[in-house]
Design a protein around this motif. Sequence first.
Motif, PDB file in Angstrom:
ATOM      1  N   LYS A   1       3.886   9.312   1.223  1.00 37.30           N
ATOM      2  CA  LYS A   1       4.997   7.730   2.261  1.00 37.30           C
ATOM      3  C   LYS A   1       5.121   7.269   0.797  1.00 37.30           C
ATOM      4  N   GLN A   2       6.221   6.524   1.168  1.00 42.52           N
ATOM      5  CA  GLN A   2       6.777   4.968   0.324  1.00 42.52           C
ATOM      6  C   GLN A   2       5.530   4.088   0.585  1.00 42.52           C
ATOM      7  N   ARG A   3       6.142   3.182  -0.537  1.00 36.61           N
ATOM      8  CA  ARG A   3       4.505   2.543  -1.055  1.00 36.61           C
ATOM      9  C   ARG A   3       5.404   1.108   0.350  1.00 36.61           C
ATOM     10  N   GLU A   4       4.471   0.351   0.875  1.00 36.80           N
ATOM     11  CA  GLU A   4       4.804  -0.578   1.774  1.00 36.80           C
ATOM     12  C   GLU A   4       4.520  -1.502   1.837  1.00 36.80           C
ATOM     13  N   PHE A   5       4.937  -2.791   1.688  1.00 38.67           N
ATOM     14  CA  PHE A   5       4.520  -4.645   2.127  1.00 38.67           C
ATOM     15  C   PHE A   5       3.572  -4.344   3.422  1.00 38.67           C
ATOM     16  N   VAL A   6       2.524  -5.158   3.058  1.00 39.16           N
ATOM     17  CA  VAL A   6       1.479  -5.307   4.121  1.00 39.16           C
ATOM     18  C   VAL A   6       0.950  -6.939   4.040  1.00 39.16           C
ATOM     19  N   ALA A   7       1.138  -7.596   2.873  1.00 36.46           N
ATOM     20  CA  ALA A   7       0.966  -8.851   3.299  1.00 36.46           C
ATOM     21  C   ALA A   7       1.365 -10.283   2.552  1.00 36.46           C
ATOM     22  N   VAL A   8       1.237 -11.143   2.813  1.00 36.88           N
ATOM     23  CA  VAL A   8       1.959 -11.961   1.770  1.00 36.88           C
ATOM     24  C   VAL A   8       1.826 -13.693   1.744  1.00 36.88           C
ATOM     25  N   ALA A   9       0.773 -13.703   1.013  1.00 38.95           N
ATOM     26  CA  ALA A   9       0.443 -15.514   0.501  1.00 38.95           C
ATOM     27  C   ALA A   9       1.138 -16.099  -0.367  1.00 38.95           C
TER      28      ALA A   9
ATOM     29  N   ARG B   1       0.791  -1.336   0.057  1.00 41.38           N
ATOM     30  CA  ARG B   1      -0.062  -0.209  -0.060  1.00 41.38           C
ATOM     31  C   ARG B   1       0.900   1.260   0.240  1.00 41.38           C
ATOM     32  N   GLN B   2       0.524   1.827  -0.663  1.00 44.06           N
ATOM     33  CA  GLN B   2       0.692   3.638  -0.540  1.00 44.06           C
ATOM     34  C   GLN B   2       0.076   4.419   0.023  1.00 44.06           C
ATOM     35  N   ALA B   3      -0.055   4.857   1.035  1.00 45.35           N
ATOM     36  CA  ALA B   3      -0.585   6.470   1.590  1.00 45.35           C
ATOM     37  C   ALA B   3       0.053   7.895   0.899  1.00 45.35           C
ATOM     38  N   PRO B   4      -0.294   8.529   0.704  1.00 45.35           N
ATOM     39  CA  PRO B   4      -0.275  10.371   0.604  1.00 45.35           C
ATOM     40  C   PRO B   4       0.996  10.751   0.708  1.00 45.35           C
TER      41      PRO B   4
ATOM     42  N   TRP C   1       2.564  -6.205 -10.537  1.00 43.84           N
ATOM     43  CA  TRP C   1       1.790  -4.927  -9.935  1.00 43.84           C
ATOM     44  C   TRP C   1       0.367  -4.900 -10.718  1.00 43.84           C
ATOM     45  N   GLY C   2      -0.343  -4.680  -9.569  1.00 44.48           N
ATOM     46  CA  GLY C   2      -1.839  -4.444 -10.291  1.00 44.48           C
ATOM     47  C   GLY C   2      -1.879  -2.673 -10.298  1.00 44.48           C
ATOM     48  N   GLN C   3      -2.883  -2.102 -10.425  1.00 44.78           N
ATOM     49  CA  GLN C   3      -2.596  -1.104 -10.847  1.00 44.78           C
ATOM     50  C   GLN C   3      -3.636  -0.316  -9.409  1.00 44.78           C
ATOM     51  N   GLY C   4      -3.781  -0.388  -9.197  1.00 47.58           N
ATOM     52  CA  GLY C   4      -4.133  -0.275  -7.178  1.00 47.58           C
ATOM     53  C   GLY C   4      -5.915   0.349  -7.020  1.00 47.58           C
ATOM     54  N   THR C   5      -6.019  -0.394  -6.247  1.00 51.90           N
ATOM     55  CA  THR C   5      -6.917   0.296  -5.636  1.00 51.90           C
ATOM     56  C   THR C   5      -7.460   0.922  -4.494  1.00 51.90           C
ATOM     57  N   GLN C   6      -8.097   2.303  -4.227  1.00 50.01           N
ATOM     58  CA  GLN C   6      -8.143   3.134  -3.443  1.00 50.01           C
ATOM     59  C   GLN C   6      -8.720   2.396  -2.266  1.00 50.01           C
ATOM     60  N   VAL C   7      -8.381   3.088  -0.836  1.00 52.80           N
ATOM     61  CA  VAL C   7      -9.105   2.475   0.379  1.00 52.80           C
ATOM     62  C   VAL C   7      -8.983   3.531   1.458  1.00 52.80           C
ATOM     63  N   THR C   8     -10.267   4.220   1.746  1.00 48.11           N
ATOM     64  CA  THR C   8     -10.586   5.287   2.376  1.00 48.11           C
ATOM     65  C   THR C   8     -11.296   5.242   3.780  1.00 48.11           C
ATOM     66  N   VAL C   9     -10.472   5.857   4.148  1.00 51.74           N
ATOM     67  CA  VAL C   9     -11.208   5.059   5.733  1.00 51.74           C
ATOM     68  C   VAL C   9     -10.806   6.455   6.806  1.00 51.74           C
ATOM     69  N   SER C  10     -12.384   6.781   7.014  1.00 49.35           N
ATOM     70  CA  SER C  10     -13.141   8.348   7.839  1.00 49.35           C
ATOM     71  C   SER C  10     -12.689   8.276   9.322  1.00 49.35           C
ATOM     72  N   SER C  11     -12.772   8.620   9.403  1.00 48.94           N
ATOM     73  CA  SER C  11     -12.304   8.832  11.221  1.00 48.94           C
ATOM     74  C   SER C  11     -14.445   9.655  12.230  1.00 48.94           C
TER      75      SER C  11
ATOM     76  N   GLU D   1      -5.225   5.624   9.553  1.00 46.98           N
ATOM     77  CA  GLU D   1      -3.675   5.630   8.790  1.00 46.98           C
ATOM     78  C   GLU D   1      -3.430   4.345   8.306  1.00 46.98           C
ATOM     79  N   ASP D   2      -4.912   3.550   7.966  1.00 53.11           N
ATOM     80  CA  ASP D   2      -5.076   2.485   6.976  1.00 53.11           C
ATOM     81  C   ASP D   2      -5.772   3.206   5.257  1.00 53.11           C
ATOM     82  N   THR D   3      -5.529   4.334   5.173  1.00 54.23           N
ATOM     83  CA  THR D   3      -6.374   4.582   4.220  1.00 54.23           C
ATOM     84  C   THR D   3      -5.085   4.957   2.989  1.00 54.23           C
ATOM     85  N   ALA D   4      -5.457   4.565   1.902  1.00 56.70           N
ATOM     86  CA  ALA D   4      -3.817   4.810   0.858  1.00 56.70           C
ATOM     87  C   ALA D   4      -4.342   3.624   0.239  1.00 56.70           C
ATOM     88  N   VAL D   5      -3.661   4.211  -1.638  1.00 61.27           N
ATOM     89  CA  VAL D   5      -3.682   2.708  -2.370  1.00 61.27           C
ATOM     90  C   VAL D   5      -3.155   1.629  -2.239  1.00 61.27           C
TER      91      VAL D   5
END
Length: 115
Positions: free
Chosen positions: A43-51, A38-41, A105-115, A88-92
């Motif tokens: 910030k650098q892209r970071e690893f989230v999970a792998v199977a 994932r990549q938040a605005p 890599w895929g094109q990405g999907t936006q996840v937005t979490v509102s407080s 803080e999970d908000t990211a592509v």
Amino acid sequence: QVQLAESGGGLVQAGGSLRLSCVASGSTFSITAMGWHRQAPGKQREFVAVATSGETTDYVGSVKGRFTISRDNAKNTVYLQMNSLKPEDTAVYYCFLNSRDQTYWGQGTQVTVSS
């Protein structure tokens, strides 16, 4: 070549859940692992999970206990179930696939979490 198609992103309130999906097509016979970054605005892209194809999973510490990764090998699909979402999970979120030769890599999907 491999193509990855993500879906399932969106807007959710804090504490809510989303499930991301990523379907692989093309030359999928040598998959060694699938997962998510994932990549938040700003910030650098970071690893989230792998199977892995060896049926092991791994997560970044900040999502352990909240996110679950799973694979359906018959469908060449990887899922990311995200519960107890935080702003803080908000990211592509980007799906990735490791083969013996390279990473796709895929094109990405936006996840937005509102407080």
